[in-house]
Design a protein around this motif. Structure first.
Motif, short mmCIF file in Angstrom:
data_model
loop_
_atom_site.label_atom_id
_atom_site.label_comp_id
_atom_site.label_asym_id
_atom_site.label_seq_id
_atom_site.Cartn_x
_atom_site.Cartn_y
_atom_site.Cartn_z
N ALA A 157 117.67 10.34 58.48
CA ALA A 157 117.83 10.76 59.87
C ALA A 157 119.25 10.52 60.36
N ILE A 158 119.86 9.43 59.91
CA ILE A 158 121.25 9.14 60.23
C ILE A 158 121.99 8.95 58.91
N ARG A 194 117.89 18.31 68.29
CA ARG A 194 116.58 17.80 68.66
C ARG A 194 116.53 16.28 68.73
N TYR A 195 117.21 15.63 67.79
CA TYR A 195 117.17 14.17 67.71
C TYR A 195 118.60 13.64 67.61
N GLY A 196 119.20 13.39 68.77
CA GLY A 196 120.52 12.79 68.80
C GLY A 196 120.44 11.29 68.54
N ILE A 197 121.58 10.65 68.55
CA ILE A 197 121.65 9.22 68.25
C ILE A 197 120.80 8.40 69.24
N ASP A 252 117.73 6.08 68.17
CA ASP A 252 117.72 4.64 68.49
C ASP A 252 116.42 4.25 69.19
N LYS A 253 115.95 5.12 70.06
CA LYS A 253 114.69 4.84 70.76
C LYS A 253 113.52 4.83 69.77
N ILE A 254 113.52 5.77 68.84
CA ILE A 254 112.48 5.81 67.81
C ILE A 254 112.54 4.55 66.95
#
Length: 540
Positions: free
Chosen positions: A282-283, A303-306, A310-312
């Motif tokens: 993911a990163i 869709r899924y920024g940093i 981080d929240k996930i």
């Protein structure tokens, strides 16, 4: 007057209408094929100069070309742009395009959940592949028959909906969601079609030219169960692999759950080198990212920024984050090392470039590897700076025989300009030392040492308890003085799961030996030996 031997000029100008239509059709097909061979810029120039009627024809040809180009392109056309494309999905498209061209491939794609992998690899891509090769058979397998059937049902319904646009039709006598055959324009049965199954289920009947295994593991409980993992592997070896046609291809796409999940077993298997691996965390956390991302960049930033990731990460916890999202499965912690000691003090390779090391050592735990068998050999490197901070730089451990690990140890020492090579003397110390010296000599003869002075060989005796060797280094970890440069998933997994009394794994042993040598270079008790050539003068 017209005679019998003289053709009527009026009749001579009349042509058979059917012949004229055929000629026009042939001319259209010739021009269409020529147009399709042009590059995009050339096609645009033609469209810019064309009449409205011709542009309408060209638009139809462009649509046909887009439907054929890739799964993602087909999806975008058929859904009027609702199906979005992304760089990682384009990578999946390239895999299927390569296979559709006739190349036999084994491909392992690991990527996080909710990033479109199943929809692209187990739905649109098989549909596109069948449109290109309606005479081929596709198999789709997943952790359950229900999920696999859902994929089959989606593809079947898509053929019913979009069939006329992509040249596909179902045979009237075979339309089940879990098994259907294709038909030609006259309704005759073709060889091509699709079959689905759950892991553990049968795949009887015809073989497959393309097998897609999507999400073979249901959840963490199945991943942690040795029985379920063994069941999956038995099915993989005795069922799915036996159904692949000669020259066929296999694609496995999953999120990682466990070190010994299907992906892990494949990467440790005898044919591991035959597999193309596309590892998409993911990163980004490595310099060899398949997408060429820089370290720290997200996989699908739209869709899924940093911030979202981080929240996930906070919501799922470190263990789930590293396995499912970073594709680096890590077992539960043991009793000596703790994850925060590693993760809280990790640095990136970019940050490490500013570190000035005073010493660098390579450590090898050959575990009796002077035999010809491919045992697991621990091979790690570490360094120390002026302030006493230590850095784990490399983990090149793996299955290596005596003819390999000596050369790999020396090559790592050359790459990092190490001043010492640490080796255990428990299992034939003299032999191990001789293997390293011989390997260095051979590399020197081939010019690989680049004139570098051979590092000192420092022998360590590991008869004292594993805990007595590991705990002092773990204590230094707890104080935040040891930094891992990047990710070393298997080494770190061994560290956090090792409990005193267990056999000490080779990667961990090699790392501990290296760090013990660096921990206090002024004390002989930690294994440090003086260098007769004074190569370290002024560096400690």
């Amino acid at each position: 007057m017209t005679t019998a031997t003289t053709p009527d000029p009026d009749l001579a100008t009349l042509a058979d209408p059917d012949d004229q239509v055929a000629e026009e059709a042939a001319e259209y097909l010739r021009l269409r094929d020529e147009y399709r061979r042009l590059n995009r810029a050339q096609r645009r120039r033609i469209a810019a100069c064309a009449t409205r009627e011709v542009r309408a024809v060209l638009a139809q040809i462009e649509r046909e070309m887009a439907l054929e180009r890739s799964p993602g392109s087909m999806a975008a056309i058929l859904t009027d742009g609702k199906e979005k494309q992304a760089r990682h999905l384009d990578l999946i498209d390239r895999v299927f395009r390569d296979i559709a061209r006739g190349h036999s491939r084994k491909v392992l794609i690991t990527m996080p959940p909710r990033h479109g992998k199943s929809r692209r690899a187990a739905r649109w891509a098989p549909l596109w592949f069948l449109s290109r090769h309606p005479d081929r058979r596709v198999m789709i397998a997943s952790y359950s028959a229900d999920l696999a059937d859902d994929h089959g049902r989606w593809i079947r319904d898509a053929i019913n909906t979009y069939g006329p646009h992509i040249g596909l039709a179902l045979h009237s006598g075979s339309k089940a969601a879990n098994r259907f055959d294709l038909a030609d324009k006259d309704g005759n049965r073709l060889e091509g079609g699709l079959v689905t199954a759950g892991v553990g289920g049968g795949l009887t009947g015809k073989g497959a030219h393309l097998a897609i295994v999507d999400d073979p593991i249901k959840d963490a409980a199945d991943a942690e169960s040795p029985t379920m993992r063994r069941r999956l592997w038995d099915w993989w070896t005795s069922v799915l692999n036996t159904r692949i046609e000669p020259g066929g291809s296999i694609i496995v796409i999953q999120t990682r759950w466990h070190e010994q999940d299907l992906a892990g077993k494949i990467l440790e298997g005898e044919d591991a080198d035959d597999w193309i691996r596309l590892d998409l965390p993911a990163i980004c956390d490595s310099d060899d990212d398949p997408l060429g991302r820089e370290i720290g960049q997200p996989l699908w930033p739209v869709r899924y920024g940093i911030k979202a990731l981080d929240k996930i990460r906070r919501a799922v916890g470190e263990r789930v984050w590293w396995s499912l999202f970073q594709q680096k499965p890590r077992p539960l912690e043991g009793g000596v090392w703790k994850w925060p000691w590693i993760t809280d003090n990790r640095i990136t390779p970019m940050a490490f470039r500013g570190v000035d090391l005073t010493r660098t050592v390579v450590s090898v735990d050959h575990a009796g590897g002077d035999s010809d068998t491919n045992d697991e050999v621990g091979l790690c490197a570490a360094g120390r700076d002026h302030a006493g901070e230590m850095y784990v730089i490399a983990d090149r451990s793996g299955r290596m025989g005596a003819d390999t690990w000596g050369h790999e140890t020396c090559r790592l020492a050359i790459e990092l300009r190490a001043d010492a090579i640490i080796v255990e003397d428990n299992f034939g110390g003299d032999m191990a030392r001789q293997i390293i010296r011989q390997a260095w000599k051979e590399l020197a003869e081939h010019g690989e040492t680049e004139g570098m002075l051979m590092p000192a060989i420092i022998e360590v005796h590991a008869k004292k308890g594993k805990r007595l060797r590991a705990e002092p280094i773990a204590q230094v970890y707890s104080q935040g003085q040891i930094h891992h440069v990047g990710e070393f998933p298997r080494l770190e997994g061994q560290m956090v799961t090792w409990i005193p009394g267990m056999d000490s794994p080779d990667r961990m042993d090699a790392c501990v030996h290296a760090l013990t040598e660096l921990a206090d270079p002024t004390q002989e008790g930690l294994g440090t030996q003086h260098y007769s050539d004074q190569r370290l003068r002024g560096r400690r």
